[in-house]
Design a protein around this motif. Structure first.
Motif: not given
Length: 122
Positions: A96-104
């Protein structure tokens, strides 16, 4: 005295060539560690920059891997890294893009450096 049998062709030169080819391919191959879990990178048609040495793996369910560290242990390991330069992220296309954004965001806090998302060409 029995008649002499004709001497057959020797295969030693062929064995030498095979070993030389084996050595050539071993020396020229880029040996990369396997991914800690199966990944399907997102597709892109853009030209890709050179590969970074540090790689953060993220599975479709959000599981993290950095060298030997997994999940929560990843962030202290990234913060303790000594390499300069960007961190490469190999994330599954199903993440999920939201999960990727949080990891970034977390990666920026831990490493304080640029991150590069690896995508498949095509």
């Amino acid at each position: 005295m029995p008649p002499r049998r004709p001497r057959g062709e020797t295969i030693i030169p062929m064995i030498n060539v095979v070993f030389l080819l084996l050595i050539f391919f071993l020396l020229t191959a880029q040996i990369a560690p396997p991914t800690p879990f199966p990944l399907t990178p997102p597709a892109s048609s853009a030209e890709l920059p050179g590969a970074a040495r540090d790689v953060l793996f993220v599975s479709a369910d959000g599981t993290l891997a950095w060298n030997e560290a997994r999940d929560a242990a990843v962030w202290p390991a990234i913060a303790a890294r000594t390499e300069e330069g960007p961190v490469e992220i190999r994330a599954d296309a199903g993440l999920a893009a939201a999960t990727l954004a949080a990891h970034l965001k977390r990666l920026r806090e831990a490493a304080g450096t640029e991150a590069r998302l690896v995508v498949s060409g095509g």
